[in-house]
Enzyme design. Structure first.
Site, PDB file in Angstrom:
ATOM      1  N   LYS A 135       0.818  -1.211   0.000  1.00 39.75           N
ATOM      2  CA  LYS A 135       0.000   0.000   0.000  1.00 39.75           C
ATOM      3  C   LYS A 135       0.854   1.265   0.000  1.00 39.75           C
ATOM      4  O   LYS A 135       0.619   2.182  -0.782  1.00 39.75           O
ATOM      5  CB  LYS A 135      -0.953   0.009   1.191  1.00 39.75           C
ATOM      6  CG  LYS A 135      -1.841   1.233   1.223  1.00 39.75           C
ATOM      7  CD  LYS A 135      -2.747   1.212   2.423  1.00 39.75           C
ATOM      8  CE  LYS A 135      -3.471   2.546   2.570  1.00 39.75           C
ATOM      9  NZ  LYS A 135      -4.193   2.628   3.822  1.00 39.75           N
ATOM     10  N   ASP A 174      -6.590  -0.853   0.431  1.00 40.87           N
ATOM     11  CA  ASP A 174      -6.828  -1.213   1.830  1.00 40.87           C
ATOM     12  C   ASP A 174      -8.243  -1.775   1.898  1.00 40.87           C
ATOM     13  O   ASP A 174      -8.883  -1.978   0.865  1.00 40.87           O
ATOM     14  CB  ASP A 174      -6.621  -0.018   2.769  1.00 40.87           C
ATOM     15  CG  ASP A 174      -7.561   1.142   2.481  1.00 40.87           C
ATOM     16  OD1 ASP A 174      -8.530   0.992   1.682  1.00 40.87           O
ATOM     17  OD2 ASP A 174      -7.350   2.221   3.062  1.00 40.87           O
TER      18      ASP A 174
END
Length: 151
Positions: free
Chosen positions: A33, A52
């Protein structure tokens, strides 16, 4: 050699977002991420998708017509890639920016700017997902350690 301004600037010319991600996660403490955030916001990789659970839920709710992502139990590297690929297939070269707009639209501070029917749809989806999680928790058998021994 890995690191430094010239190394990072060279990443801008790479066309494959997965390749850029793989190079960035080699740095200590950088996961997928964060790598995709750096790629999108600092390296002009406009098709990088930082994923996410919120972005995963957006993909499930709005774009996962085959319900493949809905069946996953956790956000594994494979699911992470599938979510990114789904965004890229829907939004093409601007997938990263579409991701950013959709992510921001989910934030409570922006809800008032969204059309009412969209807010209702988002709330309904959230309620359904929370109901599924609650039902799953209730189905789990009681842990033997929690029960009182008779003797």
């Amino acid at each position: 050699e890995m690191g430094g301004e010239s190394y990072l600037n060279d990443l801008r010319s790479i066309q494959d977002p997965t390749e850029v991600q793989e190079k960035l996660i080699q740095f200590h403490g950088v996961g997928r991420k964060v790598a995709d955030c750096v790629a999108l916001f600092s390296l002009c990789q406009i098709n990088a998708i930082p994923v996410d659970t919120h972005v995963w839920n957006i993909a499930i709710r709005d774009y996962d017509e085959k319900a493949e992502l809905r069946e996953a139990k956790s956000l594994t590297p494979t699911i992470y890639k599938q979510v990114g690929d789904l965004f890229r297939s829907v939004f093409s070269q601007y997938a990263g920016w579409a991701h950013s707009l959709l992510f921001v639209a989910e934030l409570p501070s922006f809800r008032a700017t969204l059309p009412e029917d969209l807010v209702e749809e988002m709330d309904k989806f959230r309620e359904i997902e929370q109901g599924k999680k609650k039902a799953k928790r209730e189905k789990k058998p009681a842990n033997d350690d929690d029960s009182i021994s008779s003797g």
